[in-house]
Design a protein around this motif. Structure first.
Motif, PDB file in Angstrom:
ATOM      1  N   LYS A 167     -11.569  17.678 -60.281  1.00 22.41           N
ATOM      2  CA  LYS A 167     -12.372  16.633 -60.914  1.00 22.41           C
ATOM      3  C   LYS A 167     -13.810  17.100 -61.102  1.00 22.41           C
ATOM      4  O   LYS A 167     -14.409  16.865 -62.158  1.00 22.41           O
ATOM      5  CB  LYS A 167     -12.336  15.348 -60.082  1.00 22.41           C
ATOM      6  CG  LYS A 167     -11.023  14.599 -60.191  1.00 22.41           C
ATOM      7  CD  LYS A 167     -11.057  13.321 -59.381  1.00 22.41           C
ATOM      8  CE  LYS A 167      -9.754  12.548 -59.510  1.00 22.41           C
ATOM      9  NZ  LYS A 167      -9.784  11.305 -58.735  1.00 22.41           N
ATOM     10  N   ASP A 168     -14.375  17.766 -60.079  1.00 18.21           N
ATOM     11  CA  ASP A 168     -15.735  18.294 -60.201  1.00 18.21           C
ATOM     12  C   ASP A 168     -15.819  19.314 -61.331  1.00 18.21           C
ATOM     13  O   ASP A 168     -16.777  19.311 -62.117  1.00 18.21           O
ATOM     14  CB  ASP A 168     -16.186  18.937 -58.888  1.00 18.21           C
ATOM     15  CG  ASP A 168     -16.419  17.925 -57.781  1.00 18.21           C
ATOM     16  OD1 ASP A 168     -16.572  16.719 -58.092  1.00 18.21           O
ATOM     17  OD2 ASP A 168     -16.453  18.343 -56.601  1.00 18.21           O
ATOM     18  N   LEU A 169     -14.825  20.190 -61.408  1.00 15.10           N
ATOM     19  CA  LEU A 169     -14.801  21.196 -62.459  1.00 15.10           C
ATOM     20  C   LEU A 169     -14.745  20.548 -63.840  1.00 15.10           C
ATOM     21  O   LEU A 169     -15.467  20.963 -64.760  1.00 15.10           O
ATOM     22  CB  LEU A 169     -13.606  22.130 -62.257  1.00 15.10           C
ATOM     23  CG  LEU A 169     -13.470  23.306 -63.198  1.00 15.10           C
ATOM     24  CD1 LEU A 169     -14.649  24.257 -63.013  1.00 15.10           C
ATOM     25  CD2 LEU A 169     -12.179  24.040 -62.942  1.00 15.10           C
ATOM     26  N   ASN A 170     -13.918  19.517 -63.997  1.00 12.49           N
ATOM     27  CA  ASN A 170     -13.832  18.824 -65.281  1.00 12.49           C
ATOM     28  C   ASN A 170     -15.131  18.111 -65.624  1.00 12.49           C
ATOM     29  O   ASN A 170     -15.534  18.083 -66.789  1.00 12.49           O
ATOM     30  CB  ASN A 170     -12.666  17.829 -65.276  1.00 12.49           C
ATOM     31  CG  ASN A 170     -11.339  18.510 -65.475  1.00 12.49           C
ATOM     32  OD1 ASN A 170     -11.268  19.615 -65.990  1.00 12.49           O
ATOM     33  ND2 ASN A 170     -10.276  17.851 -65.058  1.00 12.49           N
ATOM     34  N   GLU A 171     -15.796  17.527 -64.635  1.00 11.66           N
ATOM     35  CA  GLU A 171     -17.076  16.873 -64.892  1.00 11.66           C
ATOM     36  C   GLU A 171     -18.127  17.888 -65.322  1.00 11.66           C
ATOM     37  O   GLU A 171     -18.897  17.635 -66.253  1.00 11.66           O
ATOM     38  CB  GLU A 171     -17.543  16.121 -63.641  1.00 11.66           C
ATOM     39  CG  GLU A 171     -16.759  14.861 -63.351  1.00 11.66           C
ATOM     40  CD  GLU A 171     -17.162  14.204 -62.042  1.00 11.66           C
ATOM     41  OE1 GLU A 171     -18.117  14.693 -61.388  1.00 11.66           O
ATOM     42  OE2 GLU A 171     -16.526  13.208 -61.669  1.00 11.66           O
ATOM     43  N   LYS A 227     -21.278  20.293 -69.658  1.00  8.88           N
ATOM     44  CA  LYS A 227     -21.632  21.494 -70.421  1.00  8.88           C
ATOM     45  C   LYS A 227     -21.322  21.293 -71.902  1.00  8.88           C
ATOM     46  O   LYS A 227     -22.128  21.671 -72.768  1.00  8.88           O
ATOM     47  CB  LYS A 227     -20.866  22.698 -69.874  1.00  8.88           C
ATOM     48  CG  LYS A 227     -21.212  23.997 -70.539  1.00  8.88           C
ATOM     49  CD  LYS A 227     -20.423  25.141 -69.921  1.00  8.88           C
ATOM     50  CE  LYS A 227     -20.685  26.435 -70.661  1.00  8.88           C
ATOM     51  NZ  LYS A 227     -19.864  27.535 -70.147  1.00  8.88           N
ATOM     52  N   ASP A 228     -20.173  20.703 -72.207  1.00 10.66           N
ATOM     53  CA  ASP A 228     -19.814  20.435 -73.603  1.00 10.66           C
ATOM     54  C   ASP A 228     -20.802  19.474 -74.252  1.00 10.66           C
ATOM     55  O   ASP A 228     -21.197  19.659 -75.409  1.00 10.66           O
ATOM     56  CB  ASP A 228     -18.390  19.874 -73.694  1.00 10.66           C
ATOM     57  CG  ASP A 228     -17.323  20.927 -73.399  1.00 10.66           C
ATOM     58  OD1 ASP A 228     -17.664  22.133 -73.403  1.00 10.66           O
ATOM     59  OD2 ASP A 228     -16.166  20.522 -73.155  1.00 10.66           O
ATOM     60  N   GLU A 260      -4.121  16.806 -47.167  1.00  5.80           N
ATOM     61  CA  GLU A 260      -5.561  17.076 -47.151  1.00  5.80           C
ATOM     62  C   GLU A 260      -5.901  18.189 -48.137  1.00  5.80           C
ATOM     63  O   GLU A 260      -6.884  18.083 -48.881  1.00  5.80           O
ATOM     64  CB  GLU A 260      -6.007  17.467 -45.740  1.00  5.80           C
ATOM     65  CG  GLU A 260      -6.009  16.308 -44.777  1.00  5.80           C
ATOM     66  CD  GLU A 260      -6.273  16.736 -43.339  1.00  5.80           C
ATOM     67  OE1 GLU A 260      -6.318  17.965 -43.074  1.00  5.80           O
ATOM     68  OE2 GLU A 260      -6.426  15.846 -42.489  1.00  5.80           O
ATOM     69  N   ASN A 261      -5.094  19.243 -48.156  1.00 11.35           N
ATOM     70  CA  ASN A 261      -5.337  20.339 -49.097  1.00 11.35           C
ATOM     71  C   ASN A 261      -5.200  19.868 -50.535  1.00 11.35           C
ATOM     72  O   ASN A 261      -5.983  20.258 -51.403  1.00 11.35           O
ATOM     73  CB  ASN A 261      -4.396  21.506 -48.823  1.00 11.35           C
ATOM     74  CG  ASN A 261      -4.734  22.242 -47.552  1.00 11.35           C
ATOM     75  OD1 ASN A 261      -5.873  22.200 -47.084  1.00 11.35           O
ATOM     76  ND2 ASN A 261      -3.760  22.906 -46.972  1.00 11.35           N
ATOM     77  N   ALA A 262      -4.207  19.044 -50.799  1.00 13.88           N
ATOM     78  CA  ALA A 262      -4.025  18.522 -52.152  1.00 13.88           C
ATOM     79  C   ALA A 262      -5.216  17.648 -52.549  1.00 13.88           C
ATOM     80  O   ALA A 262      -5.674  17.692 -53.697  1.00 13.88           O
ATOM     81  CB  ALA A 262      -2.719  17.726 -52.252  1.00 13.88           C
ATOM     82  N   GLY A 263      -5.733  16.872 -51.610  1.00 17.08           N
ATOM     83  CA  GLY A 263      -6.916  16.052 -51.891  1.00 17.08           C
ATOM     84  C   GLY A 263      -8.130  16.908 -52.202  1.00 17.08           C
ATOM     85  O   GLY A 263      -8.903  16.600 -53.116  1.00 17.08           O
ATOM     86  N   ASP A 264      -8.306  18.008 -51.446  1.00 17.23           N
ATOM     87  CA  ASP A 264      -9.411  18.925 -51.707  1.00 17.23           C
ATOM     88  C   ASP A 264      -9.278  19.569 -53.091  1.00 17.23           C
ATOM     89  O   ASP A 264     -10.259  19.692 -53.830  1.00 17.23           O
ATOM     90  CB  ASP A 264      -9.473  20.013 -50.636  1.00 17.23           C
ATOM     91  CG  ASP A 264      -9.862  19.478 -49.272  1.00 17.23           C
ATOM     92  OD1 ASP A 264     -10.389  18.337 -49.213  1.00 17.23           O
ATOM     93  OD2 ASP A 264      -9.633  20.177 -48.271  1.00 17.23           O
ATOM     94  N   ILE A 265      -8.075  19.978 -53.427  1.00 14.56           N
ATOM     95  CA  ILE A 265      -7.838  20.596 -54.734  1.00 14.56           C
ATOM     96  C   ILE A 265      -8.113  19.593 -55.841  1.00 14.56           C
ATOM     97  O   ILE A 265      -8.742  19.919 -56.857  1.00 14.56           O
ATOM     98  CB  ILE A 265      -6.395  21.138 -54.820  1.00 14.56           C
ATOM     99  CG1 ILE A 265      -6.246  22.339 -53.887  1.00 14.56           C
ATOM    100  CG2 ILE A 265      -6.018  21.505 -56.237  1.00 14.56           C
ATOM    101  CD1 ILE A 265      -4.823  22.799 -53.691  1.00 14.56           C
ATOM    102  N   LEU A 266      -7.672  18.356 -55.667  1.00 15.25           N
ATOM    103  CA  LEU A 266      -7.905  17.327 -56.674  1.00 15.25           C
ATOM    104  C   LEU A 266      -9.394  17.061 -56.854  1.00 15.25           C
ATOM    105  O   LEU A 266      -9.882  16.955 -57.980  1.00 15.25           O
ATOM    106  CB  LEU A 266      -7.179  16.030 -56.282  1.00 15.25           C
ATOM    107  CG  LEU A 266      -7.318  14.861 -57.248  1.00 15.25           C
ATOM    108  CD1 LEU A 266      -6.728  15.212 -58.604  1.00 15.25           C
ATOM    109  CD2 LEU A 266      -6.664  13.625 -56.678  1.00 15.25           C
ATOM    110  N   ALA A 267     -10.132  16.979 -55.758  1.00 12.44           N
ATOM    111  CA  ALA A 267     -11.571  16.744 -55.849  1.00 12.44           C
ATOM    112  C   ALA A 267     -12.268  17.905 -56.545  1.00 12.44           C
ATOM    113  O   ALA A 267     -13.150  17.692 -57.389  1.00 12.44           O
ATOM    114  CB  ALA A 267     -12.153  16.542 -54.445  1.00 12.44           C
ATOM    115  N   SER A 268     -11.870  19.127 -56.235  1.00 17.18           N
ATOM    116  CA  SER A 268     -12.459  20.294 -56.893  1.00 17.18           C
ATOM    117  C   SER A 268     -12.147  20.302 -58.382  1.00 17.18           C
ATOM    118  O   SER A 268     -13.006  20.640 -59.207  1.00 17.18           O
ATOM    119  CB  SER A 268     -11.939  21.585 -56.251  1.00 17.18           C
ATOM    120  OG  SER A 268     -12.346  21.678 -54.918  1.00 17.18           O
TER     121      SER A 268
END
Length: 103
Positions: free
Chosen positions: A66-70, A75-76, A56-64
């Motif tokens: 992905k959001d950061l990259n989006e 912004k770019d 679950e923690n790994a899934g949360d980190i992955l989602a965060s």
């Protein structure tokens, strides 16, 4: 003499094996097996809870991530779009090679 030694070892092994078999199939031994198996199952449940928590923690980190990259990509794109807008007040041929259309 040698044959008696071999025979004595064989008889001793049979007796020891028979005694071991009786011990392994006794009620007390079965209780021990039951308790050890129950402890193993409890340990398995505990490990599975930990694994689920880590997943679950790994899934949360992955989602965060992905959001950061989006957000970074958006912004770019915005920066690229702003860089293409001309802020010149006069002729734009110097900066972008076109005549200025802004009023």
């Amino acid at each position: 003499m040698r044959s008696y030694t071999k025979l004595a070892c064989f008889v001793g092994g049979v007796l020891f094996g028979s005694l071991g078999f009786k011990l392994l199939t006794s009620k007390d031994a079965k209780k021990v097996y039951t308790h050890v198996t129950a402890a193993g199952l409890r340990m398995k449940d505990s490990v599975m809870e930990t694994v689920v928590s880590v997943q679950e923690n790994a899934g949360d980190i992955l989602a965060s991530a992905k959001d950061l990259n989006e957000e970074r990509a958006a912004k770019d794109e915005l920066e690229k779009a702003e860089a293409q807008i001309c802020d010149c007040e006069e002729d734009c041929k110097e900066c972008c090679g076109e005549a200025c259309t802004e009023a």
